[in-house]
Design a protein around this motif. Sequence first.
Motif, short mmCIF file in Angstrom:
data_model
loop_
_atom_site.label_atom_id
_atom_site.label_comp_id
_atom_site.label_asym_id
_atom_site.label_seq_id
_atom_site.Cartn_x
_atom_site.Cartn_y
_atom_site.Cartn_z
N VAL A 248 26.28 28.61 10.47
CA VAL A 248 26.63 29.79 11.24
C VAL A 248 27.88 29.53 12.08
CG1 VAL A 248 24.35 30.84 11.28
CG2 VAL A 248 24.92 29.04 12.91
N LYS A 249 28.38 30.56 12.77
CA LYS A 249 29.58 30.40 13.60
C LYS A 249 29.25 29.66 14.89
CE LYS A 249 32.10 34.50 12.29
NZ LYS A 249 31.84 35.92 12.43
N CYS B 258 15.41 34.18 15.61
CA CYS B 258 14.30 33.28 15.24
C CYS B 258 13.24 33.26 16.35
CB CYS B 258 14.84 31.87 14.99
SG CYS B 258 13.55 30.66 14.66
N LEU B 259 13.71 33.19 17.60
CA LEU B 259 12.74 33.16 18.72
C LEU B 259 11.95 34.47 18.78
CD1 LEU B 259 14.97 31.33 21.37
CD2 LEU B 259 12.92 30.41 20.25
N ASP B 260 12.60 35.57 18.45
CA ASP B 260 11.89 36.86 18.39
C ASP B 260 10.86 36.83 17.26
OD1 ASP B 260 13.42 37.74 20.48
OD2 ASP B 260 14.77 38.98 19.27
N THR C 79 21.34 26.08 12.25
CA THR C 79 21.39 27.18 11.27
C THR C 79 19.98 27.67 10.95
OG1 THR C 79 23.46 26.31 10.40
CG2 THR C 79 22.24 27.78 8.95
N TYR C 80 19.80 28.98 11.09
CA TYR C 80 18.49 29.61 10.89
C TYR C 80 18.24 29.75 9.39
CZ TYR C 80 14.93 33.33 11.67
OH TYR C 80 13.78 34.09 11.71
N TRP D 227 25.75 31.46 16.10
CA TRP D 227 24.51 30.66 16.15
C TRP D 227 23.51 31.15 17.18
CZ3 TRP D 227 22.61 27.55 20.14
CH2 TRP D 227 23.49 27.24 21.17
N LEU D 228 24.02 31.62 18.35
CA LEU D 228 23.09 32.05 19.40
C LEU D 228 22.35 33.32 19.00
CD1 LEU D 228 24.67 31.63 22.94
CD2 LEU D 228 22.43 30.83 22.16
N ASP D 229 23.04 34.23 18.30
CA ASP D 229 22.38 35.47 17.84
C ASP D 229 21.25 35.13 16.87
OD1 ASP D 229 24.10 37.01 19.37
OD2 ASP D 229 25.57 37.19 17.75
N SER D 230 21.52 34.17 15.98
CA SER D 230 20.48 33.78 15.02
C SER D 230 19.32 33.07 15.72
CB SER D 230 21.07 32.85 13.95
OG SER D 230 21.96 33.57 13.15
#
Length: 291
Positions: A218-219, A284-286, A187-188, A277-280
């Motif tokens: 997150v999902k 974060c990586l961006d 979770t971000y 979760w992957l979108d978040s």
Amino acid sequence: MRILVTGKNGQLGKSINKVVNQTKQKHKFFFTGRQELDLSDNDSIDSYFNNNSFDVIVNCAAYTQVDKAEEDLDLTKKVNYYAVKQLATIARKKQIKLIHLSTDYVFDGTSKRPYIETDIPNPINVYGKSKLSGEQAIKEIMPVNAIIIRVSWLYSEYDNNFVNTMLRIGKEGKGVKVISDQIGSPTYTVDVAKVLLHIILSKKIKMNFNSEIYHYSVKGSCSWYDFAKSIFEYKKISCKTVPIKEKEWGSKVQRPKYSVLDHHKIQRQFKIAVPFWLDSLHACLDAIENE
Ligand SMILES: NC(=O)C1=CN([C@@H]2O[C@H](COP(=O)(O)OP(=O)(O)OC[C@H]3O[C@@H](n4cnc5c(N)ncnc54)[C@H](OP(=O)(O)O)[C@@H]3O)[C@@H](O)[C@H]2O)C=CC1
Ligand SMILES: Cc1cn([C@H]2C[C@H](O)[C@@H](COP(=O)(O)OP(=O)(O)O[C@H]3O[C@@H](C)C(=O)[C@@H](O)[C@H]3O)O2)c(=O)[nH]c1=O
């Protein structure tokens, strides 16, 4: 409103600060670290609240080093239990709303489905036990006006966390072994910060309410191994990633095998959007790229 956020140097504290600055709040936010408010020292806590007044406390500070907590029993208990008990006592006396952060590690990880708020906690390490004691103190002292939010597997652009560790290891190019038999929802912290802000600004906070526990994550879910692979994949880092069992990792500290949190109660009651979760992770990586 005057809102105090503890743990300003931690990853969630920093994310709240970032979101507050980005959204230009009309309310006044105050951020404290251990210099201003040392949660291991009850005199420091008393004196801080004798000199400052707030409408809401968001308690992000905690002893979070899961392995070290096993040897650092006293300090872990002081910060995650006694300080929380004292904060709750002060909040009750001064009619301050308390929003407290807790963890998926209050569960033992034997569930076959995402944990809901009414599931019985059964922590299996010192950190989890200390966080559960903190929750119980709040429930006892504050039957009204407290919100406990359990979150899981936090990561961010800040400091030491799994994402930054994997980016560092990835750059070293020596490969990595990662646990594949612990499942959770990474979770971000920026997502959590947005939820906290949403709750602070909600009607509920302005009224008296029965104290409640909520789960926020997150999902979706994954293993630490899947998480590491996803980081390397998005960043196009070539790093040999080997799945291992928890027992091969060699930590003496037990962690829950499965600690996915069901977020439907908080989603329903506060009408919040819950990202995948992957979108978040990509967000974060961006953010790390742009720091
Ligand atoms: N990290 C995670 O994966 C998860 C965290 N949580 C919970 O979420 C909350 C936020 O976690 P996160 O931001 O990741 O944690 P961090 O470890 O990043 O930050 C915790 C902060 O607490 C501060 N702190 C520790 N001891 C004291 C003390 N004696 N007095 C004052 N401040 C102190 C630390 O200060 P300093 O910087 O000076 O050391 C640190 O800045 C915590 O309640 C945690 O238990 C829940 C699930 C997952
Ligand atoms: C660095 C590394 C870790 N791991 C494993 C160990 C561990 O089980 C997992 C994550 O490592 P961490 O040190 O972040 O684990 P940990 O500190 O247990 O993370 C926990 O922190 C507390 C505060 C919480 O509340 C929990 O929700 C959870 O996020 O990854 C590997 O398998 N390979 C590696 O190279």
